[in-house]
Scaffold this active site. Structure first.
Site, mmCIF file in Angstrom:
data_model
loop_
_atom_site.group_PDB
_atom_site.id
_atom_site.type_symbol
_atom_site.label_atom_id
_atom_site.label_comp_id
_atom_site.label_asym_id
_atom_site.label_seq_id
_atom_site.Cartn_x
_atom_site.Cartn_y
_atom_site.Cartn_z
ATOM 1 N N GLU A 17 30.098 -26.354 -27.105
ATOM 2 C CA GLU A 17 28.628 -26.163 -27.971
ATOM 3 C C GLU A 17 27.511 -25.913 -26.837
ATOM 4 O OE1 GLU A 17 27.541 -28.364 -31.196
ATOM 5 O OE2 GLU A 17 25.725 -28.873 -30.587
ATOM 6 N N THR A 48 23.011 -23.593 -30.611
ATOM 7 C CA THR A 48 22.174 -24.580 -31.295
ATOM 8 C C THR A 48 20.868 -23.700 -31.375
ATOM 9 O OG1 THR A 48 20.976 -25.487 -29.446
ATOM 10 C CG2 THR A 48 22.809 -26.667 -30.182
ATOM 11 N N TYR A 49 19.962 -24.225 -32.357
ATOM 12 C CA TYR A 49 18.866 -23.415 -32.847
ATOM 13 C C TYR A 49 17.702 -24.275 -32.701
ATOM 14 C CZ TYR A 49 16.705 -21.091 -37.176
ATOM 15 O OH TYR A 49 15.979 -20.336 -37.945
ATOM 16 N N HIS A 77 24.106 -21.810 -34.836
ATOM 17 C CA HIS A 77 23.401 -22.982 -35.699
ATOM 18 C C HIS A 77 22.525 -22.536 -36.549
ATOM 19 C CE1 HIS A 77 25.085 -26.657 -33.136
ATOM 20 N NE2 HIS A 77 25.902 -25.760 -33.128
ATOM 21 N N ASP A 109 16.580 -31.775 -36.945
ATOM 22 C CA ASP A 109 15.729 -33.046 -36.523
ATOM 23 C C ASP A 109 14.277 -33.094 -36.848
ATOM 24 O OD1 ASP A 109 18.289 -34.526 -35.629
ATOM 25 O OD2 ASP A 109 17.993 -33.089 -33.740
ATOM 26 N N HIS A 152 24.424 -41.067 -41.078
ATOM 27 C CA HIS A 152 23.305 -40.416 -40.710
ATOM 28 C C HIS A 152 22.225 -41.849 -40.727
ATOM 29 C CE1 HIS A 152 19.625 -38.190 -40.946
ATOM 30 N NE2 HIS A 152 20.168 -37.150 -40.293
ATOM 31 N N GLN A 179 28.878 -35.746 -35.863
ATOM 32 C CA GLN A 179 28.227 -36.250 -34.684
ATOM 33 C C GLN A 179 29.008 -36.876 -33.707
ATOM 34 O OE1 GLN A 179 25.642 -36.228 -32.916
ATOM 35 N NE2 GLN A 179 24.257 -37.123 -34.368
HETATM 36 N N1 NAI Z 1 27.057 -30.271 -34.146
HETATM 37 C C1 NAI Z 1 25.877 -30.542 -34.080
HETATM 38 O O1 NAI Z 1 25.003 -29.888 -33.407
HETATM 39 C C2 NAI Z 1 25.247 -31.798 -34.752
HETATM 40 C C3 NAI Z 1 24.091 -31.563 -35.292
HETATM 41 N N2 NAI Z 1 23.386 -32.679 -35.802
HETATM 42 C C4 NAI Z 1 21.932 -32.840 -36.150
HETATM 43 O O2 NAI Z 1 21.764 -33.786 -37.027
HETATM 44 C C5 NAI Z 1 20.705 -33.426 -37.963
HETATM 45 C C6 NAI Z 1 20.791 -33.684 -39.353
HETATM 46 O O3 NAI Z 1 21.289 -32.363 -40.128
HETATM 47 P P1 NAI Z 1 22.295 -32.542 -41.496
HETATM 48 O O4 NAI Z 1 23.544 -33.621 -41.143
HETATM 49 O O5 NAI Z 1 22.665 -31.107 -41.617
HETATM 50 O O6 NAI Z 1 21.644 -33.056 -42.583
HETATM 51 P P2 NAI Z 1 21.947 -33.327 -44.271
HETATM 52 O O7 NAI Z 1 20.877 -32.569 -44.800
HETATM 53 O O8 NAI Z 1 23.330 -33.203 -44.593
HETATM 54 O O9 NAI Z 1 21.770 -34.968 -44.274
HETATM 55 C C7 NAI Z 1 20.494 -35.390 -43.387
HETATM 56 C C8 NAI Z 1 20.112 -36.884 -44.330
HETATM 57 O O10 NAI Z 1 19.789 -36.655 -45.760
HETATM 58 C C9 NAI Z 1 20.580 -37.152 -46.578
HETATM 59 N N3 NAI Z 1 20.863 -36.276 -47.717
HETATM 60 C C10 NAI Z 1 21.707 -35.099 -47.730
HETATM 61 N N4 NAI Z 1 21.579 -34.664 -48.935
HETATM 62 C C11 NAI Z 1 20.814 -35.241 -49.696
HETATM 63 C C12 NAI Z 1 20.076 -34.930 -51.187
HETATM 64 N N5 NAI Z 1 20.612 -33.933 -51.704
HETATM 65 N N6 NAI Z 1 19.366 -35.902 -51.322
HETATM 66 C C13 NAI Z 1 18.812 -37.259 -50.740
HETATM 67 N N7 NAI Z 1 19.403 -37.352 -49.365
HETATM 68 C C14 NAI Z 1 20.097 -36.412 -48.955
HETATM 69 C C15 NAI Z 1 21.946 -37.431 -45.835
HETATM 70 O O11 NAI Z 1 22.521 -38.791 -46.162
HETATM 71 C C16 NAI Z 1 21.318 -37.773 -44.525
HETATM 72 O O12 NAI Z 1 20.845 -39.017 -44.312
HETATM 73 C C17 NAI Z 1 20.435 -31.971 -37.548
HETATM 74 O O13 NAI Z 1 19.402 -31.840 -36.873
HETATM 75 C C18 NAI Z 1 21.612 -31.572 -36.569
HETATM 76 O O14 NAI Z 1 21.126 -30.527 -35.707
HETATM 77 C C19 NAI Z 1 24.164 -33.904 -36.218
HETATM 78 C C20 NAI Z 1 25.633 -33.637 -36.138
HETATM 79 C C21 NAI Z 1 26.169 -32.708 -35.196
HETATM 80 N N1 MHF Z 2 20.684 -35.446 -34.513
HETATM 81 C C1 MHF Z 2 21.334 -34.478 -33.714
HETATM 82 N N2 MHF Z 2 20.653 -33.709 -32.918
HETATM 83 C C2 MHF Z 2 21.174 -32.776 -32.299
HETATM 84 O O1 MHF Z 2 20.507 -31.908 -31.903
HETATM 85 C C3 MHF Z 2 22.476 -32.896 -31.945
HETATM 86 C C4 MHF Z 2 23.353 -34.100 -32.572
HETATM 87 N N3 MHF Z 2 22.484 -34.914 -33.112
HETATM 88 N N4 MHF Z 2 24.404 -34.212 -32.260
HETATM 89 C C5 MHF Z 2 25.259 -33.446 -31.801
HETATM 90 C C6 MHF Z 2 24.612 -32.624 -30.852
HETATM 91 C C7 MHF Z 2 24.625 -33.358 -29.429
HETATM 92 N N5 MHF Z 2 23.386 -32.704 -28.677
HETATM 93 C C8 MHF Z 2 22.754 -33.302 -27.532
HETATM 94 C C9 MHF Z 2 23.510 -34.191 -26.843
HETATM 95 C C10 MHF Z 2 23.238 -34.461 -25.621
HETATM 96 C C11 MHF Z 2 22.087 -33.906 -25.133
HETATM 97 C C12 MHF Z 2 21.289 -34.083 -23.715
HETATM 98 O O2 MHF Z 2 21.727 -34.996 -22.993
HETATM 99 N N6 MHF Z 2 20.171 -33.395 -23.278
HETATM 100 C C13 MHF Z 2 19.583 -33.607 -22.211
HETATM 101 C C14 MHF Z 2 19.101 -32.473 -21.247
HETATM 102 C C15 MHF Z 2 20.390 -31.541 -21.039
HETATM 103 C C16 MHF Z 2 19.928 -30.627 -19.871
HETATM 104 O O3 MHF Z 2 18.775 -29.830 -20.025
HETATM 105 O O4 MHF Z 2 20.595 -30.159 -19.067
HETATM 106 C C17 MHF Z 2 18.312 -34.452 -22.032
HETATM 107 O O5 MHF Z 2 17.813 -34.854 -21.287
HETATM 108 O O6 MHF Z 2 18.011 -34.755 -23.013
HETATM 109 C C18 MHF Z 2 21.322 -32.678 -25.745
HETATM 110 C C19 MHF Z 2 21.668 -32.406 -26.987
HETATM 111 C C20 MHF Z 2 22.551 -32.092 -29.867
HETATM 112 N N7 MHF Z 2 23.286 -32.184 -30.853
#
Ligand code: NAI
Ligand code: MHF
Length: 295
Positions: A17, A48-49, A77, A109, A152, A179
């Site tokens: 990522e 990411t976005y 993303h 977020d 979450h 996560q």
């Molecule tokens: N690989 C990655 O970059 C990862 C990123 N994230 C970040 O975590 C943040 C959350 O995103 P998502 O998990 O996609 O959100 P989501 O919409 O699936 O869930 C967010 C919250 O809303 C609740 N929820 C979901 N659907 C609902 C509904 N229909 N009614 C009421 N509550 C509901 C969930 O239980 C959770 O607490 C994002 O910003 C994402 O960037 C999290 C994990 C990994």
């Molecule tokens: N809620 C949520 N939001 C996210 O954007 C997110 C997740 N969860 N979980 C999965 C990944 C992990 N993410 C991460 C994890 C660590 C840093 C971090 O350590 N950032 C540094 C800056 C790094 C740099 O610029 O070199 C910081 O200082 O925050 C950032 C995004 C983004 N993703």
């Protein structure tokens, strides 16, 4: 190629990522990291976005270049932040035009410093809303969603959160990326609970090799993940005695052990949060490729 299809292969994999660098002057350095990490043979690379769609454009350009210039399999993303039909539609059309087959559908977020998420649109309030929209209008895309081994932070309890996840999959998600977490039992318990409620898609563990203690604490403050007490006190200790290089060394060792144990216990592969840094991932890859039966 669609990640849903790539995941049918049986060998363990790494995926990576990245985040779009804040400023254009950092792009050459960023693509140099991408070039170095291409040697890992990642199954896919996610990008990411930015908040409010500010870097939507950059995400699109980077995934396009990854595909066309670097021959990598990108995963773009997409979040509900700043979303409306037109903006989401134009992003998805851009992916289709570039030949990008994969999207990670996330709610996104709250802005920095805020703890609650206020949707920007009626239509796109949850990750599942994006999944349904994509499935309807861009049905060729393979769709990933986020899953939470430790729930979450906004979910009232584990069961409710799991039900939301089941709904995202029912709307058309093909795979789940978790996560970050530091206790592998949390991942395997989560997978077992997901299977028990009928979630059948692959669940890819997301791993953060810790590189910076302050950044880790910032991340933990809003992502709902926890760090085992002993690991946190070791991190604090090496930080005090050796500074950031100590934290990086300990974080690297911990991530290697965590990954080895995940694969030994049957995880399909590992998604690494690279933080756009090459060295740590290259080191992990050396360890990974030494495992029996791997090239
Ligand atoms: N690989 C990655 O970059 C990862 C990123 N994230 C970040 O975590 C943040 C959350 O995103 P998502 O998990 O996609 O959100 P989501 O919409 O699936 O869930 C967010 C919250 O809303 C609740 N929820 C979901 N659907 C609902 C509904 N229909 N009614 C009421 N509550 C509901 C969930 O239980 C959770 O607490 C994002 O910003 C994402 O960037 C999290 C994990 C990994
Ligand atoms: N809620 C949520 N939001 C996210 O954007 C997110 C997740 N969860 N979980 C999965 C990944 C992990 N993410 C991460 C994890 C660590 C840093 C971090 O350590 N950032 C540094 C800056 C790094 C740099 O610029 O070199 C910081 O200082 O925050 C950032 C995004 C983004 N993703």
């Amino acid at each position: 190629m669609r990640i849903a299809q790539l995941l049918q292969r049986q060998e363990p994999f790494l995926s990576l990522e990245f985040f779009p660098p804040k400023d254009r002057a950092q792009w050459p350095g960023f693509f140099d990291v991408v070039r170095q990490l291409r040697d890992l043979g990642p199954l896919f690379c996610s990008v990411t976005y930015g908040a409010g769609g500010s870097t939507q454009h950059n995400t699109l350009e980077i995934v396009t270049r990854m595909k066309q210039e670097y021959g990598l399999e990108p995963l773009a993303h997409l979040t509900c932040v700043g979303a409306d039909r037109a903006r989401i539609g134009s992003f998805l059309s851009g992916l289709a035009q570039a030949g990008v087959d994969n999207v990670l559908a996330l709610r996104g977020d709250p802005p920095r410093g805020e703890s609650t998420f206020t949707p920007d649109s009626e239509e796109f309030q949850h990750g599942s809303d994006l999944v349904s929209f994509i499935r309807q209008d861009f049905s060729d895309l393979s769709i990933g969603v986020a899953g939470y081994p430790e729930k979450h932070p906004e979910a009232p309890n584990m069961d409710d959160d799991l039900e939301r996840l089941r709904h995202k999959v029912a709307c058309g998600a093909d795979f789940i990326i978790t996560q970050l977490f530091f206790d592998n039992d949390a991942y395997f318990d989560f997978v077992a609970r997901a299977r028990a409620v009928g979630i059948g898609v692959p669940i890819i563990p997301g791993i953060l090799p810790v590189q910076n203690l302050a950044a880790l604490k910032r991340m933990l403050s809003f992502c709902g993940a926890s760090v085992p007490g002993e690991y946190m006190s070791d991190l604090e200790h090496v930080h005090k005695v050796y500074g950031e290089s100590g934290v990086r060394g300990l974080g690297l060792g911990y991530a290697k052990n965590q990954i080895r144990n995940l694969l030994d216990r049957g995880a399909p592969g590992v998604h690494l949060y690279t933080l756009n840094k090459a060295d740590t991932c290259l080191d992990i890859w050396k360890d990974f490729s030494r495992r029996d039966g791997l090239k």
